[in-house]
Scaffold this motif. Sequence first.
Motif, PDB file in Angstrom:
ATOM      1  N   SER A   3       0.829  -1.201   0.000  1.00 16.03           N
ATOM      2  CA  SER A   3       0.000   0.000   0.000  1.00 16.03           C
ATOM      3  C   SER A   3       0.868   1.258   0.000  1.00 16.03           C
ATOM      4  N   ALA A   4       1.929   1.239   0.832  1.00 19.78           N
ATOM      5  CA  ALA A   4       2.826   2.386   0.881  1.00 19.78           C
ATOM      6  C   ALA A   4       3.533   2.590  -0.450  1.00 19.78           C
ATOM      7  N   PHE A   5       3.930   1.471  -1.091  1.00 23.01           N
ATOM      8  CA  PHE A   5       4.591   1.560  -2.382  1.00 23.01           C
ATOM      9  C   PHE A   5       3.649   2.171  -3.413  1.00 23.01           C
ATOM     10  N   SER A   6       2.396   1.712  -3.427  1.00 25.73           N
ATOM     11  CA  SER A   6       1.421   2.211  -4.397  1.00 25.73           C
ATOM     12  C   SER A   6       1.151   3.694  -4.193  1.00 25.73           C
ATOM     13  N   GLN A   7       1.105   4.129  -2.924  1.00 25.91           N
ATOM     14  CA  GLN A   7       0.842   5.538  -2.652  1.00 25.91           C
ATOM     15  C   GLN A   7       2.017   6.415  -3.057  1.00 25.91           C
ATOM     16  N   SER A   8       3.238   5.855  -2.919  1.00 26.80           N
ATOM     17  CA  SER A   8       4.420   6.641  -3.261  1.00 26.80           C
ATOM     18  C   SER A   8       4.674   6.673  -4.764  1.00 26.80           C
ATOM     19  N   ARG A   9       4.178   5.644  -5.457  1.00 20.85           N
ATOM     20  CA  ARG A   9       4.385   5.577  -6.912  1.00 20.85           C
ATOM     21  C   ARG A   9       3.060   5.265  -7.598  1.00 20.85           C
ATOM     22  N   PRO A  10       2.069   6.136  -7.514  1.00 18.83           N
ATOM     23  CA  PRO A  10       0.771   5.855  -8.142  1.00 18.83           C
ATOM     24  C   PRO A  10       0.913   5.769  -9.658  1.00 18.83           C
ATOM     25  N   THR A  11       0.428   4.681 -10.213  1.00 12.68           N
ATOM     26  CA  THR A  11       0.540   4.488 -11.667  1.00 12.68           C
ATOM     27  C   THR A  11      -0.751   3.902 -12.205  1.00 12.68           C
ATOM     28  N   ARG A  13      -3.018   1.524 -14.581  1.00 15.21           N
ATOM     29  CA  ARG A  13      -2.796   0.218 -15.192  1.00 15.21           C
ATOM     30  C   ARG A  13      -2.656   0.393 -16.701  1.00 15.21           C
ATOM     31  N   PRO A  14      -1.567  -0.143 -17.297  1.00 16.24           N
ATOM     32  CA  PRO A  14      -1.404  -0.013 -18.755  1.00 16.24           C
ATOM     33  C   PRO A  14      -2.528  -0.732 -19.491  1.00 16.24           C
ATOM     34  N   GLN A 111      10.773  -8.255  -6.334  1.00 20.20           N
ATOM     35  CA  GLN A 111       9.647  -7.990  -5.442  1.00 20.20           C
ATOM     36  C   GLN A 111       8.936  -6.691  -5.838  1.00 20.20           C
ATOM     37  N   LEU A 112       9.733  -5.683  -6.190  1.00 24.08           N
ATOM     38  CA  LEU A 112       9.165  -4.354  -6.442  1.00 24.08           C
ATOM     39  C   LEU A 112       8.675  -4.152  -7.870  1.00 24.08           C
ATOM     40  N   LEU A 113       9.339  -4.769  -8.851  1.00 17.99           N
ATOM     41  CA  LEU A 113       8.947  -4.542 -10.244  1.00 17.99           C
ATOM     42  C   LEU A 113       7.492  -4.918 -10.518  1.00 17.99           C
ATOM     43  N   PRO A 114       6.992  -6.063 -10.029  1.00 15.98           N
ATOM     44  CA  PRO A 114       5.569  -6.345 -10.267  1.00 15.98           C
ATOM     45  C   PRO A 114       4.647  -5.315  -9.623  1.00 15.98           C
ATOM     46  N   MET A 115       5.056  -4.769  -8.471  1.00 20.90           N
ATOM     47  CA  MET A 115       4.228  -3.771  -7.804  1.00 20.90           C
ATOM     48  C   MET A 115       4.082  -2.507  -8.646  1.00 20.90           C
ATOM     49  N   ALA A 116       5.066  -2.265  -9.522  1.00 18.04           N
ATOM     50  CA  ALA A 116       5.027  -1.069 -10.366  1.00 18.04           C
ATOM     51  C   ALA A 116       4.080  -1.218 -11.553  1.00 18.04           C
ATOM     52  N   ARG A 117       3.440  -2.378 -11.674  1.00 16.71           N
ATOM     53  CA  ARG A 117       2.454  -2.656 -12.728  1.00 16.71           C
ATOM     54  C   ARG A 117       3.023  -2.308 -14.103  1.00 16.71           C
ATOM     55  N   LEU A 118       3.801  -3.251 -14.632  1.00 17.54           N
ATOM     56  CA  LEU A 118       4.488  -3.045 -15.904  1.00 17.54           C
ATOM     57  C   LEU A 118       3.636  -3.421 -17.106  1.00 17.54           C
ATOM     58  N   ALA A 119       2.574  -4.193 -16.891  1.00 19.76           N
ATOM     59  CA  ALA A 119       1.716  -4.648 -17.992  1.00 19.76           C
ATOM     60  C   ALA A 119       0.299  -4.810 -17.464  1.00 19.76           C
ATOM     61  N   PRO A 120      -0.690  -4.776 -18.352  1.00 25.21           N
ATOM     62  CA  PRO A 120      -2.075  -4.923 -17.890  1.00 25.21           C
ATOM     63  C   PRO A 120      -2.362  -6.276 -17.251  1.00 25.21           C
ATOM     64  N   ILE A 121      -1.601  -7.304 -17.667  1.00 27.32           N
ATOM     65  CA  ILE A 121      -1.748  -8.636 -17.075  1.00 27.32           C
ATOM     66  C   ILE A 121      -0.370  -9.076 -16.605  1.00 27.32           C
ATOM     67  N   GLN A 122      -0.272  -9.474 -15.351  1.00 25.96           N
ATOM     68  CA  GLN A 122       1.001  -9.929 -14.797  1.00 25.96           C
ATOM     69  C   GLN A 122       0.814 -11.296 -14.159  1.00 25.96           C
ATOM     70  N   CYS A 123       1.810 -12.164 -14.351  1.00 26.75           N
ATOM     71  CA  CYS A 123       1.696 -13.511 -13.804  1.00 26.75           C
ATOM     72  C   CYS A 123       3.063 -14.016 -13.362  1.00 26.75           C
ATOM     73  N   THR A 124       3.032 -15.090 -12.603  1.00 26.93           N
ATOM     74  CA  THR A 124       4.248 -15.806 -12.229  1.00 26.93           C
ATOM     75  C   THR A 124       3.903 -17.286 -12.179  1.00 26.93           C
ATOM     76  N   SER A 125       4.938 -18.120 -11.979  1.00 29.10           N
ATOM     77  CA  SER A 125       4.682 -19.554 -12.037  1.00 29.10           C
ATOM     78  C   SER A 125       5.796 -20.321 -11.355  1.00 29.10           C
ATOM     79  N   ALA A 136      -0.518  -6.946  -7.309  1.00 26.90           N
ATOM     80  CA  ALA A 136      -0.481  -6.590  -8.727  1.00 26.90           C
ATOM     81  C   ALA A 136      -0.132  -7.776  -9.620  1.00 26.90           C
ATOM     82  N   VAL A 137       0.166  -8.932  -9.050  1.00 24.80           N
ATOM     83  CA  VAL A 137       0.368 -10.143  -9.853  1.00 24.80           C
ATOM     84  C   VAL A 137      -0.996 -10.815  -9.979  1.00 24.80           C
ATOM     85  N   ASP A 138      -1.489 -10.885 -11.200  1.00 23.93           N
ATOM     86  CA  ASP A 138      -2.874 -11.291 -11.425  1.00 23.93           C
ATOM     87  C   ASP A 138      -3.094 -12.793 -11.411  1.00 23.93           C
ATOM     88  N   TYR A 139      -2.122 -13.543 -11.943  1.00 26.39           N
ATOM     89  CA  TYR A 139      -2.298 -14.988 -12.090  1.00 26.39           C
ATOM     90  C   TYR A 139      -1.065 -15.747 -11.610  1.00 26.39           C
TER      91      TYR A 139
END
Length: 394
Positions: A3-11, A13-14, A111-125, A136-139
């Motif tokens: 939450s703090a990260f999002s407030q400090s870097r509001p972006t 969604r692409p 850890q931080l790059l996904p929080m910055a919302r780099l793409a409209p859909i984000q996933c990991t596996s 911010a990791v959707d799937y």
Amino acid sequence: FQSAFSQSRPTPRPGLSAGRRVRVGFLVTAGHEAGFIRGTAGIIERLNADRFETVLFCAQQSVKRIRKSFQRTDLAIVPLPRRFDHAVQAARTASCDVIYFWKVGADTWNQLLPMARLAPIQCTSWGTHGTSGVGAVDYYLSSQLIESDEAGIDAHAHYSERLALLPTLPTWQTRQADRKPANRDAFGLASDGAIYFCPHRPAKYHPDFDAYLSDVLKADPNGQLVLLCGLRSQDSDLLRARLLRQLGSSLFRRVHILPAMSLDRYYQLLSLATMVLDSPVYAGGITAYDAFSYGTPVVTQPGALAVQNYTAGLYRRMGISGLTATNQQHFVDIARRLGNEPDFRRDYSQTILDAGDTIFEDPHAVTAIESFLHTVTQLKKGESKSAGVRESRP
């Protein structure tokens, strides 16, 4: 923190790209390239170029290594600048529809790059062993083979992401090549008795595993337990002291904690081992693939979480059930039989070798991930949901 990260870097969604093909990014941070290449290179190489446009994101110092690891000439490689805000901008400028993060949470950047919302859909596996916990990791791409289907266990509840259950493992693995044979003397091991091999990283040796190891050694008075200590001497010192305390000096005399070794020597030892003992708290993934390359059986005990079920999932894929234990005593009984009944061990070893085609270079992994990528982008466009993706939240 999120939450703090999002407030400090509001972006914002692409949005999705306007291209005909789905633009897919694969992102790996410094120090994790080896696992990324091994786990995803085969899939990336085989993604349908008519349907998917692929971008690889990596650290600047890793570009040469990444480029050499792929044969496709149409892959775009975007080096991530050393400054975080510049890296975020570079990734967003690539305008990917989906970004697949190889690991989330293993270092500060991934850890931080996904929080910055780099793409409209984000996933990991596969590279992230369990939920990322990042909103911010959707799937999370997992598999029906490794998520528990026992009554009372809701696998979806284990993830902050939507859980996508693929019909096979979400990784591409190649069978390891045969190595020059070695004998036990080369590793300082006794010439007789079963070799119970635990090649896991020290972090996987949960204290609950100690009782399993103790019972295995008690059940086989001639067996020898072999562990690897990793690169950090303090880890091996702590593990050695704990096992001596838990097993007692008599059993501990048959425990060999070997130093870090080259890959060739590791594979020689793996092919020499009678079996691998899986930690029931944190099962082997790559370890199981390596063992199965040589027909080395792995004794495993699945649990409620996917990280406990990697080996059991591979056995399900191969149609092998007899080496998956239901409890601690069953685990010890299977290990004892493998160690003391040569025909029993030989039959399973051959069965594993024969079934290897179902887990190595699995084309279904490619088609399953292609189906996932197509489905989530269509969902994003508001089209009907595919039956191939199950969601744990609306």
